[in-house]
Motif scaffolding. Structure first.
Motif, mmCIF file in Angstrom:
data_model
loop_
_atom_site.group_PDB
_atom_site.id
_atom_site.type_symbol
_atom_site.label_atom_id
_atom_site.label_comp_id
_atom_site.label_asym_id
_atom_site.label_seq_id
_atom_site.Cartn_x
_atom_site.Cartn_y
_atom_site.Cartn_z
ATOM 1 N N LEU A 39 0.667 -1.262 0.095
ATOM 2 C CA LEU A 39 -0.051 0.116 -0.115
ATOM 3 C C LEU A 39 0.941 1.203 0.053
ATOM 4 O O LEU A 39 0.575 2.232 -0.743
ATOM 5 C CB LEU A 39 -0.845 -0.048 1.261
ATOM 6 C CG LEU A 39 -2.074 -0.952 1.052
ATOM 7 C CD1 LEU A 39 -2.716 -1.023 2.375
ATOM 8 C CD2 LEU A 39 -3.115 -0.653 -0.040
ATOM 9 N N ARG A 40 1.853 1.322 0.605
ATOM 10 C CA ARG A 40 2.800 2.534 0.941
ATOM 11 C C ARG A 40 3.504 2.631 -0.732
ATOM 12 O O ARG A 40 3.791 3.855 -0.870
ATOM 13 C CB ARG A 40 3.798 2.471 1.914
ATOM 14 C CG ARG A 40 3.292 2.526 3.088
ATOM 15 C CD ARG A 40 4.114 2.203 4.289
ATOM 16 N NE ARG A 40 3.587 2.612 5.622
ATOM 17 C CZ ARG A 40 4.119 2.327 6.714
ATOM 18 N NH1 ARG A 40 5.306 1.657 6.879
ATOM 19 N NH2 ARG A 40 3.468 2.861 7.929
ATOM 20 N N GLY A 41 3.522 1.559 -1.450
ATOM 21 C CA GLY A 41 4.334 1.699 -2.809
ATOM 22 C C GLY A 41 3.314 2.139 -3.750
ATOM 23 O O GLY A 41 3.486 2.503 -4.885
ATOM 24 N N LEU A 42 1.980 2.373 -3.433
ATOM 25 C CA LEU A 42 0.886 2.968 -4.376
ATOM 26 C C LEU A 42 1.052 4.355 -4.450
ATOM 27 O O LEU A 42 0.445 4.976 -5.432
ATOM 28 C CB LEU A 42 -0.523 2.600 -3.764
ATOM 29 C CG LEU A 42 -1.060 1.217 -3.871
ATOM 30 C CD1 LEU A 42 -2.532 1.213 -3.130
ATOM 31 C CD2 LEU A 42 -1.040 0.722 -5.167
ATOM 32 N N GLY A 43 1.842 5.224 -3.730
ATOM 33 C CA GLY A 43 1.962 6.241 -4.121
ATOM 34 C C GLY A 43 2.947 6.715 -5.135
ATOM 35 O O GLY A 43 3.176 7.664 -5.562
ATOM 36 N N ALA A 44 3.775 5.776 -5.656
ATOM 37 C CA ALA A 44 4.557 5.808 -6.885
ATOM 38 C C ALA A 44 3.890 6.421 -7.936
ATOM 39 O O ALA A 44 2.780 6.011 -8.049
ATOM 40 C CB ALA A 44 5.324 4.676 -6.911
ATOM 41 N N GLY A 61 -10.518 6.777 -3.265
ATOM 42 C CA GLY A 61 -9.504 5.677 -3.055
ATOM 43 C C GLY A 61 -8.315 5.694 -2.386
ATOM 44 O O GLY A 61 -7.759 5.048 -1.605
ATOM 45 N N ALA A 62 -7.856 7.199 -2.646
ATOM 46 C CA ALA A 62 -6.577 7.501 -1.810
ATOM 47 C C ALA A 62 -7.069 7.326 -0.466
ATOM 48 O O ALA A 62 -6.086 7.218 0.455
ATOM 49 C CB ALA A 62 -5.961 8.875 -2.221
#
Length: 133
Positions: A39-44, A61-62
């Motif tokens: 989930l933390r990688g979704l900010g990429a 979604g964010a």
């Protein structure tokens, strides 16, 4: 690997069903850590193939990702904090035991087997108390 000890937690006011619930909560630790990383990688940066105007594409979604990440992080922190509270010097060994079923014989801890499993019982008592609050 030796058979897992059946903890008797009635002296701590924890029923067998509650212990099973707490144990299952701990066994999900690695899964929660992995989901949290994902989930933390979704900010990429991502390329959906569509032009973007720079505004967030999916604020709902964010927000959902943020809420889920927070809940997972809280669970992971709770388990780690309880281990640190009960066994400050060997908390990682206790963490490995309660999350991965690694028996005392395979852990590098200075405590004897009896002391280690007493700390494990105390861990579940502390976890139970913190989850109730």
């Amino acid at each position: 690997m030796p058979a897992e000890w059946k903890l008797k937690l009635s002296e701590y006011g924890i029923s067998q069903y509650r212990y099973d619930e707490l144990k299952s909560f701990c066994r999900q630790y690695d899964e929660k850590v992995e989901k949290l990383r994902a989930l933390r990688g979704l900010g990429a940066a991502s390329n959906a193939g569509m032009p973007s105007g720079g505004a967030p594409g999916d604020p709902t979604g964010a927000k959902a990702v943020k809420v889920i990440s927070s809940a997972l992080a809280d669970d992971v922190k709770l388990i780690e904090d309880c281990c640190k509270q009960v066994m400050p010097q060997s908390w990682r060994a206790l963490l490995q035991n309660v999350t991965r079923k690694t028996p005392w014989e395979y852990l590098n801890v200075p405590d004897g087997k009896r002391q280690f499993y007493e700390a494990r019982r105390k861990f579940f008592f502390v976890l139970d108390q913190k989850k109730r609050n």
